[in-house]
Design an enzyme around this catalytic site. Structure first.
Site, mmCIF file in Angstrom:
data_model
loop_
_atom_site.group_PDB
_atom_site.id
_atom_site.type_symbol
_atom_site.label_atom_id
_atom_site.label_comp_id
_atom_site.label_asym_id
_atom_site.label_seq_id
_atom_site.Cartn_x
_atom_site.Cartn_y
_atom_site.Cartn_z
ATOM 1 N N HIS A 123 0.836 -1.199 0.000
ATOM 2 C CA HIS A 123 0.000 0.000 0.000
ATOM 3 C C HIS A 123 0.872 1.250 0.000
ATOM 4 O O HIS A 123 1.764 1.394 0.842
ATOM 5 C CB HIS A 123 -0.912 -0.012 1.227
ATOM 6 C CG HIS A 123 -2.021 0.976 1.180
ATOM 7 N ND1 HIS A 123 -2.353 1.767 2.265
ATOM 8 C CD2 HIS A 123 -2.890 1.316 0.196
ATOM 9 C CE1 HIS A 123 -3.374 2.534 1.957
ATOM 10 N NE2 HIS A 123 -3.718 2.283 0.691
ATOM 11 N N ASP A 127 -4.928 5.514 4.199
ATOM 12 C CA ASP A 127 -6.359 5.641 3.946
ATOM 13 C C ASP A 127 -7.053 6.299 5.136
ATOM 14 O O ASP A 127 -6.814 5.935 6.298
ATOM 15 C CB ASP A 127 -6.981 4.269 3.686
ATOM 16 C CG ASP A 127 -6.596 3.698 2.321
ATOM 17 O OD1 ASP A 127 -6.017 4.464 1.513
ATOM 18 O OD2 ASP A 127 -6.872 2.509 2.074
ATOM 19 N N HIS A 207 -13.617 6.012 1.249
ATOM 20 C CA HIS A 207 -12.459 6.509 1.980
ATOM 21 C C HIS A 207 -11.642 7.423 1.070
ATOM 22 O O HIS A 207 -11.876 7.482 -0.139
ATOM 23 C CB HIS A 207 -11.573 5.368 2.488
ATOM 24 C CG HIS A 207 -10.814 4.638 1.422
ATOM 25 N ND1 HIS A 207 -11.375 3.695 0.598
ATOM 26 C CD2 HIS A 207 -9.507 4.723 1.034
ATOM 27 C CE1 HIS A 207 -10.476 3.224 -0.244
ATOM 28 N NE2 HIS A 207 -9.322 3.839 -0.001
ATOM 29 N N HIS A 209 -7.813 7.954 -0.199
ATOM 30 C CA HIS A 209 -6.438 7.445 -0.260
ATOM 31 C C HIS A 209 -5.531 8.660 -0.413
ATOM 32 O O HIS A 209 -5.685 9.466 -1.335
ATOM 33 C CB HIS A 209 -6.275 6.504 -1.462
ATOM 34 C CG HIS A 209 -4.873 6.050 -1.659
ATOM 35 N ND1 HIS A 209 -4.353 4.930 -1.058
ATOM 36 C CD2 HIS A 209 -3.859 6.574 -2.417
ATOM 37 C CE1 HIS A 209 -3.093 4.767 -1.421
ATOM 38 N NE2 HIS A 209 -2.777 5.770 -2.249
#
Length: 235
Positions: A123, A127, A207, A209
C-alpha cells in the site's frame, strides 16, 4: 482603797482590748469565708478549662481538614489548567504548521506499506475512512499537476484523483474521489477545498487514499503519517 472601787475597776475592760477581739473575730470569719469561696469556685472552673482545651483542639483539627481540602482542590485546578495549556499549545503548533491533514473527523484504515490482495504492491499511502461527500482539503499550498479520472494519469485503481506539487519539492495525492473541484495549473492554498471523497476506482469502501510523493508519479511515495508528523501534524 474601798471594796466598791476595786470591784468597779475589775469589771471595766479596756476599749482597745474589745476592739482587738472584734477585729480578730472578723478576720477569722473573712479567712474562713474566703477559703470556702475558693473551695467552692475551684471545682466549677476546672471543667471550663478542660472544655476550652477540647474546643481548641477540635477547632485546630477542623482547620487542618479544611486546609487539606483547599490544597487538594487547588492542586486539581492547577493540573487541569496545565493540561488545558498543553492542549492549546499543541493545537497552536499544528495551526502554525504549513501542513495539515486532508480531512477532518476520520478514522485511519489501511496504512502505508500494508500487504494485501487489494494492491499490486504494498500500500502506497494512508487511507482515511470517511463518508462519501466528505470535504477534502489541500494539505499544503501548491499547484495542481494532475486532476481527473484514471487516477489523473496514475491508473484506474485510483479512480478520480488529484496530485499537487508543493514549493518544497514534495507532492501530495488524493484518490477515490467522488468529485474534483480544481484543474491542472490551478494554484491552491493550504486548507482550500479541492474535492469530495468517494469510492471510485479499486476501493473496498468509502475513503480517501492519501499519498506524499517525491515526484508527481506513482512509485515515489513516502510514509505520509511520518512525513506529516515531522511537519508538526499528528493524524
Amino acid at each position: 482603797m474601798s471594796k466598791r472601787a476595786t470591784f468597779q475597776h475589775i469589771r471595766r475592760p479596756s476599749v482597745s482590748r474589745v476592739r482587738g477581739v472584734v477585729v480578730a473575730a472578723g478576720l477569722g470569719t473573712s479567712m474562713v469565708l474566703g477559703a470556702g469561696a475558693a473551695f467552692a469556685a475551684g471545682p466549677a472552673s476546672a471543667p471550663d478549662a478542660a472544655n476550652l482545651v477540647n474546643m481548641t483542639a477540635e477547632s485546630v483539627a477542623q482547620q487542618a481538614v479544611a486546609q487539606s481540602k483547599a490544597a487538594a482542590v487547588k492542586k486539581e485546578a492547577a493540573l487541569e489548567k496545565a493540561a488545558a495549556v498543553k492542549k492549546e499549545a499543541a493545537k497552536a503548533a499544528q495551526s502554525a504548521s504549513a501542513w495539515m491533514a486532508p480531512v477532518h473527523q476520520y478514522e485511519l484504515s489501511a496504512s502505508f506499506g500494508n500487504d494485501g490482495s487489494r494492491w499490486a504492491h504494498k500500500h502506497s499511502g494512508q487511507d482515511f475512512a470517511v463518508p462519501i461527500g466528505t470535504k477534502v482539503e489541500a494539505v499544503h499550498s501548491g499547484v495542481v499537476v494532475k486532476a481527473g479520472p484514471n487516477g489523473g494519469g496514475d491508473g484506474p485503481a485510483y479512480g478520480n484523483a488529484i496530485v499537487i506539487k508543493h514549493g518544497d519539492g514534495m507532492y501530495s495525492q488524493y484518490a477515490h474521489l467522488s468529485k474534483i473541484d480544481v484543474h491542472i495549473g490551478q494554484a491552491v492554498e493550504k486548507g482550500q477545498k479541492i474535492a469530495l471523497s468517494g469510492n471510485t476506482g479499486n476501493s473496498s469502501g468509502p475513503h480517501l487514499h492519501f499519498e506524499i510523493r517525491n515526484t508527481a508519479n506513482y512509485g515515489s511515495a513516502v510514509n505520509p503519517v511520518t512525513f506529516l508528523y515531522k511537519e508538526g501534524v499528528k493524524v
